[in-house]
Design a protein around this motif. Structure first.
Motif, short mmCIF file in Angstrom:
data_model
loop_
_atom_site.label_atom_id
_atom_site.label_comp_id
_atom_site.label_asym_id
_atom_site.label_seq_id
_atom_site.Cartn_x
_atom_site.Cartn_y
_atom_site.Cartn_z
N LEU A 161 47.82 3.61 -19.73
CA LEU A 161 46.93 2.57 -20.26
C LEU A 161 45.91 3.17 -21.24
CD1 LEU A 161 46.34 0.51 -16.99
CD2 LEU A 161 47.59 -0.28 -19.00
N ARG A 162 45.38 4.34 -20.88
CA ARG A 162 44.39 4.99 -21.76
C ARG A 162 45.02 5.38 -23.10
NH1 ARG A 162 41.34 8.58 -17.16
NH2 ARG A 162 39.73 7.03 -16.66
N LYS A 163 46.25 5.88 -23.04
CA LYS A 163 46.92 6.26 -24.29
C LYS A 163 47.20 5.04 -25.16
CE LYS A 163 49.31 10.27 -22.32
NZ LYS A 163 50.58 10.64 -21.69
N ILE A 164 47.57 3.93 -24.52
CA ILE A 164 47.87 2.71 -25.29
C ILE A 164 46.59 2.15 -25.91
CG2 ILE A 164 48.76 0.35 -25.15
CD1 ILE A 164 50.57 1.40 -22.82
N ARG A 165 45.50 2.16 -25.15
CA ARG A 165 44.22 1.69 -25.70
C ARG A 165 43.77 2.57 -26.86
NH1 ARG A 165 42.55 -2.06 -27.20
NH2 ARG A 165 40.34 -1.61 -27.13
N ALA A 166 44.10 3.87 -26.78
CA ALA A 166 43.74 4.79 -27.86
C ALA A 166 44.48 4.43 -29.14
CB ALA A 166 44.01 6.23 -27.45
N LEU A 171 45.30 -4.74 -23.98
CA LEU A 171 45.96 -4.72 -22.67
C LEU A 171 45.53 -5.90 -21.81
CD1 LEU A 171 45.58 -0.92 -21.92
CD2 LEU A 171 47.73 -2.14 -22.34
N SER A 172 46.52 -6.54 -21.20
CA SER A 172 46.27 -7.73 -20.40
C SER A 172 47.01 -7.64 -19.06
CB SER A 172 46.78 -8.95 -21.19
OG SER A 172 46.73 -10.11 -20.42
N ILE A 173 46.38 -8.10 -17.99
CA ILE A 173 47.08 -8.20 -16.70
C ILE A 173 47.55 -9.64 -16.54
CG2 ILE A 173 46.88 -8.06 -14.18
CD1 ILE A 173 46.87 -5.30 -15.43
N ALA A 182 43.62 -5.14 -6.55
CA ALA A 182 42.64 -4.20 -6.04
C ALA A 182 41.49 -4.10 -7.03
CB ALA A 182 43.29 -2.83 -5.82
N LEU A 183 40.28 -4.30 -6.54
CA LEU A 183 39.14 -4.35 -7.45
C LEU A 183 38.90 -3.01 -8.13
CD1 LEU A 183 36.75 -6.70 -5.51
CD2 LEU A 183 38.48 -7.24 -7.22
N VAL A 184 39.31 -1.93 -7.46
CA VAL A 184 39.07 -0.60 -8.02
C VAL A 184 39.74 -0.44 -9.39
CG1 VAL A 184 40.99 0.43 -6.76
CG2 VAL A 184 39.15 1.88 -7.56
N TYR A 185 40.90 -1.06 -9.59
CA TYR A 185 41.56 -0.85 -10.87
C TYR A 185 40.88 -1.63 -11.99
CZ TYR A 185 44.64 -5.03 -11.30
OH TYR A 185 45.15 -6.28 -11.45
N LEU A 186 40.27 -2.78 -11.64
CA LEU A 186 39.56 -3.54 -12.68
C LEU A 186 38.44 -2.69 -13.28
CD1 LEU A 186 39.19 -7.16 -11.32
CD2 LEU A 186 40.75 -6.25 -13.05
N LYS A 187 37.85 -1.84 -12.44
CA LYS A 187 36.76 -0.99 -12.91
C LYS A 187 37.31 0.16 -13.75
CE LYS A 187 33.71 2.28 -10.88
NZ LYS A 187 33.23 2.83 -9.61
N GLN A 188 38.48 0.70 -13.36
CA GLN A 188 38.96 1.93 -14.01
C GLN A 188 39.94 1.71 -15.16
OE1 GLN A 188 39.49 5.48 -11.98
NE2 GLN A 188 38.79 4.70 -10.01
N PHE A 189 40.77 0.67 -15.07
CA PHE A 189 41.77 0.44 -16.12
C PHE A 189 41.08 -0.12 -17.37
CE2 PHE A 189 45.78 -0.33 -13.26
CZ PHE A 189 45.70 0.98 -12.81
N PRO A 190 41.45 0.36 -18.56
CA PRO A 190 40.79 -0.11 -19.79
C PRO A 190 41.40 -1.45 -20.27
CG PRO A 190 42.39 1.60 -20.32
CD PRO A 190 42.43 1.43 -18.83
N LEU A 191 41.05 -2.53 -19.58
CA LEU A 191 41.68 -3.83 -19.85
C LEU A 191 40.87 -4.68 -20.81
CD1 LEU A 191 42.57 -4.69 -16.14
CD2 LEU A 191 44.10 -3.72 -17.90
N ASN A 192 41.55 -5.48 -21.61
CA ASN A 192 40.90 -6.42 -22.51
C ASN A 192 40.91 -7.84 -21.96
OD1 ASN A 192 42.55 -4.30 -24.36
ND2 ASN A 192 40.52 -4.71 -25.18
N LEU A 224 32.60 -7.46 -16.30
CA LEU A 224 33.29 -6.22 -16.68
C LEU A 224 33.66 -6.19 -18.17
CD1 LEU A 224 35.60 -5.99 -13.54
CD2 LEU A 224 33.69 -4.46 -14.07
N GLY A 225 33.29 -7.23 -18.92
CA GLY A 225 33.61 -7.27 -20.34
C GLY A 225 35.08 -7.57 -20.62
N ILE A 226 35.72 -8.25 -19.70
CA ILE A 226 37.15 -8.59 -19.85
C ILE A 226 37.26 -10.10 -20.08
CG2 ILE A 226 39.37 -8.67 -18.61
CD1 ILE A 226 38.38 -6.28 -16.93
N SER A 227 38.10 -10.51 -21.05
CA SER A 227 38.19 -11.95 -21.29
C SER A 227 39.31 -12.57 -20.45
CB SER A 227 38.33 -12.26 -22.77
OG SER A 227 39.53 -11.73 -23.25
N ILE A 228 39.22 -13.90 -20.33
CA ILE A 228 40.10 -14.63 -19.40
C ILE A 228 40.98 -15.62 -20.14
CG2 ILE A 228 40.03 -16.46 -17.64
CD1 ILE A 228 39.51 -13.91 -16.34
N ILE A 229 42.27 -15.61 -19.80
CA ILE A 229 43.20 -16.64 -20.26
C ILE A 229 43.70 -17.38 -19.03
CG2 ILE A 229 45.36 -17.12 -21.49
CD1 ILE A 229 43.60 -15.68 -23.37
N ALA A 230 43.69 -18.71 -19.10
CA ALA A 230 44.28 -19.50 -18.02
C ALA A 230 45.69 -19.86 -18.43
CB ALA A 230 43.46 -20.76 -17.78
#
Ligand code: C2E
Ligand code: MG
Ligand code: MG
Ligand code: MG
Length: 267
Positions: A161-166, A171-173, A182-192, A224-230
């Motif tokens: 994920l870090r390489k792709i963001r670079a 990136l979207s889940i 798992a909440l821990v990944y929301l904090k660590q993964f560089p998601l948009n 967390l600065g991540i945007s939301i799509i419904a």
């Protein structure tokens, strides 16, 4: 009598298993042929994004079968995953998306990537080659991935994920809330972006547990600065409620079903 009934039911089970094998074989053959003969298609579904310039779509894969016509991924993605065909198919999807992005300067595309495809070491190198070859702004491409397998392969997933963001690809889940979440990944993964699964959107605004969960996901993502799509927005009532909650993007049959790419784009 009992004996012949017993034999009969064994035969019946057996016949069903054979049928299942034949059906699977058919799909595998159809996928291989489609890959060879240009039988894969990308359909596009609009993403309605508040205040964002340009046109935004999700690309959704279809199989154009010579006898059966257009077939959706529900009938073949599991076979593609199980046989490993998802790797060349996924490569085709990405290249087709890049080709569209290069030819349509106002276009933004989200592409679904199988986690199995994404976890391959070569995946990032292939992406970098495509960016080189097709020359479009990488922030016009978003990769959608589900949570499944991300947690089980946390370190590898994080480094990919870090390489792709670079590379400046977004990136979207996808289907957020249906996996481990798992909440821990929301904090660590560089998601948009997070896409809230349509099973939660279906309960909005009348089911109180769905509305609470959706409110919570939106609040958490925004902190967390991540945007939301419904996804799966089907009614004006859902649209109004989601906009009121500050949801940035909406997608669903209310706006349009997925359409052949030629419906929206220059060839
Ligand atoms: P997804 O990425 O979550 O895509 C959303 C699915 O919901 C799509 O189904 C879309 O047609 C459908 N949908 C859109 N609006 C609505 C709505 O208002 N109500 C309802 N009930 N459904 C709606 P589709 O096209 O059959 O795709 C199913 C899944 O197949 C996708 O789910 C995605 O996980 C997978 N998929 C699609 N294309 C690709 C691909 O190129 N590569 C990979 N690996 N997976 C893909
Ligand atoms: Mg998706
Ligand atoms: Mg989804
Ligand atoms: Mg889905």
């Amino acid at each position: 009598n009992a004996k012949s009934r017993g034999r009969g039911s064994i035969t019946w089970f057996h016949a069903e298993m054979v049928e299942d094998l034949v059906a699977r074989f058919d799909v595998e053959t159809a996928l291989e042929k489609a890959l060879q003969n240009g039988g894969l298609r990308l359909f596009l579904q609009p993403k309605i994004i508040e205040g964002a310039p340009g046109r935004h779509f999700e690309a959704l894969l279809r199989l154009d079968h010579p006898e059966r016509g257009i077939i959706g991924p529900g009938s073949f993605i599991h076979v593609a995953e199980a046989t490993g065909l998802i790797v060349p198919i996924g490569a085709w999807v990405l290249e087709e998306a890049c080709r569209m992005l290069a030819r349509n300067p106002d276009l933004h595309l989200a592409v679904n990537v199988s986690v199995r495809q994404f976890l391959r070491e070569k995946f990032v190198d292939d992406l970098a080659l495509l960016l080189d070859q097709y020359q479009f702004e990488p922030e016009r491409l978003t990769l959608e991935m589900t949570e499944s397998l991300m947690i089980a392969n946390f370190d590898l997933a994080l480094s990919q994920l870090r390489k792709i963001r670079a590379l400046n690809i977004r990136l979207s889940i996808d289907d957020f809330g249906t996996g481990y979440s798992a909440l821990v990944y929301l904090k660590q993964f560089p998601l948009n972006e997070l896409k809230i699964d349509k099973t939660f959107i279906a309960g909005v605004p009348h089911d109180s547990s769905d509305t609470s969960l959706v409110e919570l996901i939106i609040t958490m993502a925004h902190h967390l600065g991540i945007s939301i799509i419904a996804e799966g927005v089907e009614t004006r009532e859902q649209e109004a409620w989601l906009r009121n909650q500050g949801c940035e993007g909406l997608q669903g049959f209310l706006f349009s079903p997925p359409q052949p790419a030629s419906y929206y784009l220059n060839p």
